[in-house]
Write a protein that holds these residues in place. Structure first.
Motif, short mmCIF file in Angstrom:
data_model
loop_
_atom_site.label_atom_id
_atom_site.label_comp_id
_atom_site.label_asym_id
_atom_site.label_seq_id
_atom_site.Cartn_x
_atom_site.Cartn_y
_atom_site.Cartn_z
N VAL A 71 0.85 -1.19 0.00
CA VAL A 71 0.00 0.00 0.00
C VAL A 71 0.88 1.24 0.00
N PHE A 72 0.35 2.32 -0.55
CA PHE A 72 1.00 3.62 -0.39
C PHE A 72 0.61 4.15 0.99
N ALA A 73 1.62 4.44 1.80
CA ALA A 73 1.39 4.83 3.19
C ALA A 73 1.82 6.28 3.40
N HIS A 74 0.90 7.09 3.87
CA HIS A 74 1.14 8.52 4.03
C HIS A 74 1.43 8.88 5.48
N ALA A 78 2.38 16.26 11.09
CA ALA A 78 2.48 16.22 12.55
C ALA A 78 2.99 14.89 13.07
N PHE A 79 3.07 13.89 12.20
CA PHE A 79 3.40 12.54 12.67
C PHE A 79 4.84 12.50 13.21
N GLY A 80 4.99 11.90 14.38
CA GLY A 80 6.32 11.68 14.95
C GLY A 80 6.82 12.77 15.88
N ARG A 81 6.07 13.83 16.06
CA ARG A 81 6.56 14.93 16.89
C ARG A 81 6.75 14.52 18.35
N THR A 82 6.00 13.54 18.80
CA THR A 82 6.11 13.12 20.20
C THR A 82 7.03 11.91 20.38
N GLU A 83 7.65 11.44 19.30
CA GLU A 83 8.56 10.29 19.39
C GLU A 83 9.80 10.67 20.20
N ALA A 84 10.11 9.86 21.23
CA ALA A 84 11.21 10.19 22.14
C ALA A 84 12.58 9.93 21.53
N ASP A 85 12.71 8.89 20.72
CA ASP A 85 13.99 8.54 20.11
C ASP A 85 14.32 9.54 19.00
N GLU A 87 16.68 9.57 16.69
CA GLU A 87 16.95 8.97 15.39
C GLU A 87 15.65 8.64 14.65
N ILE A 88 14.70 8.05 15.39
CA ILE A 88 13.42 7.71 14.79
C ILE A 88 12.65 8.98 14.44
N GLN A 89 12.71 9.98 15.31
CA GLN A 89 12.02 11.24 15.02
C GLN A 89 12.56 11.88 13.75
N ASP A 90 13.88 11.86 13.58
CA ASP A 90 14.48 12.40 12.35
C ASP A 90 14.02 11.62 11.12
N LEU A 91 13.95 10.29 11.26
CA LEU A 91 13.51 9.45 10.16
C LEU A 91 12.06 9.77 9.78
N LEU A 92 11.22 9.93 10.77
CA LEU A 92 9.82 10.23 10.51
C LEU A 92 9.66 11.59 9.84
N LYS A 93 10.43 12.57 10.31
CA LYS A 93 10.36 13.90 9.70
C LYS A 93 10.79 13.86 8.24
N ALA A 94 11.85 13.10 7.96
CA ALA A 94 12.36 13.02 6.59
C ALA A 94 11.45 12.21 5.68
N SER A 95 10.49 11.52 6.26
CA SER A 95 9.64 10.62 5.47
C SER A 95 8.19 11.10 5.38
N ARG A 96 7.95 12.32 5.75
CA ARG A 96 6.58 12.84 5.64
C ARG A 96 6.13 12.82 4.19
N GLY A 97 4.89 12.46 3.99
CA GLY A 97 4.38 12.33 2.63
C GLY A 97 4.19 10.87 2.27
N LEU A 98 4.58 10.51 1.05
CA LEU A 98 4.25 9.21 0.48
C LEU A 98 5.36 8.18 0.69
N ASN A 99 5.02 7.09 1.38
CA ASN A 99 5.94 5.99 1.64
C ASN A 99 5.30 4.69 1.14
#
Length: 263
Positions: A71-74, A78-85, A87-99
């Motif tokens: 599936v195309f996952a969007h 705002a997704f990931g702003r509350t992530e404590a890690d 590295e993961i927060q940076d990954l989520l920010k860089a992946s906003r949009g279509l995955n």
């Protein structure tokens, strides 16, 4: 087998990373209440890994092999702003949009070549597929196959089509023998490659290849290393696959010779 447009889902919950490594795929939940293995465009090789996953998986599906639904996952802004890690927060920010995400096969077991047996036909089909798409990642160390409901499922095709990491050599790669097939976990059982070759080349017509490549979103084709428009890049993938199919005896012979050396 037809290829309708992939479904679109919105990721609603990040559950956990699935393993360490550059790509750091994650188990997530989406707005359809299903769980998915999410592949991030902001990780590792970026959208090229997503393209390889999409095209490799859909070719496998066309050939009748078992692959989890894609599936195309969007990810929204705002997704990931509350992530404590961090590295993961940076990954989520860089992946906003279509995955891209694969349906999570709950309870599936990793294929173990020391325990699980695959017949010659299925082994030959999978080896042929991986030689076609130049998949370097179906080895004893990492089989990228699962057993689910007593059937063999193929996952993780993101390391395929490695020609797109050196875009200027794509014509040469199209007719390469793919020597890394010698490391394929199912090569010892793959005794029916010529039979499979005849069957599969009838399925993978020009129209079928075009249909699969046209699933690639244009926004995944905005690469820094080339100024080619999305339509030309898609055409390059189409021509790569058609050229490999036209010259399949090259990778078939390579696989057969490698198999002779290990049995």
């Amino acid at each position: 087998m037809t290829h309708p447009e992939l479904r679109n889902v919105m990721v609603t919950r990040y559950i956990a990373p699935l393993r360490e490594g550059g790509s750091l795929p994650a188990l997530v939940e989406a707005d359809d209440d299903f769980k998915y293995v999410l592949k991030f465009k902001g990780a590792g090789h970026g959208t090229k890994a997503l393209i390889a996953e999409l095209v490799g998986s859909e070719i496998a599906r066309s050939l009748g092999l078992k692959v989890p639904e894609l599936v195309f996952a969007h990810l929204d802004e705002a997704f990931g702003r509350t992530e404590a890690d961090e590295e993961i927060q940076d990954l989520l920010k860089a992946s906003r949009g279509l995955n891209l995400a694969l349906h999570f096969l709950s309870g599936a077991l990793t294929f173990d070549p020391a325990v699980n047996q695959v017949d010659a036909k299925l082994a030959s089909q999978i080896v042929w597929l991986d030689a076609l798409i130049t998949n370097v990642d179906r080895t004893f160390r990492n089989t990228n196959m699962l057993l689910w409901h007593k059937e063999l499922w193929l996952i993780d095709h993101g390391a395929s089509f490695y020609f797109h990491h050196s875009w200027e050599n794509k014509e040469k790669h199209a007719v390469s023998p793919f020597s890394l097939i010698k490391d394929h976990v199912l090569l010892p059982q793959a005794s029916l490659l010529e039979e499979v070759d005849k069957e599969y080349k009838k399925i993978l017509t020009t129209d079928k290849i075009q249909e699969i490549i046209n699933l690639i979103p244009d926004e995944w084709l905005q690469w820094r290393e080339t100024l080619e428009p999305a339509a030309e890049i898609k055409e390059a993938y189409i021509q790569f696959l058609l050229k490999r199919l036209e010259n399949s005896e090259i990778f078939i012979k390579e696989a057969q010779h490698a198999r002779e050396d290990i049995i």
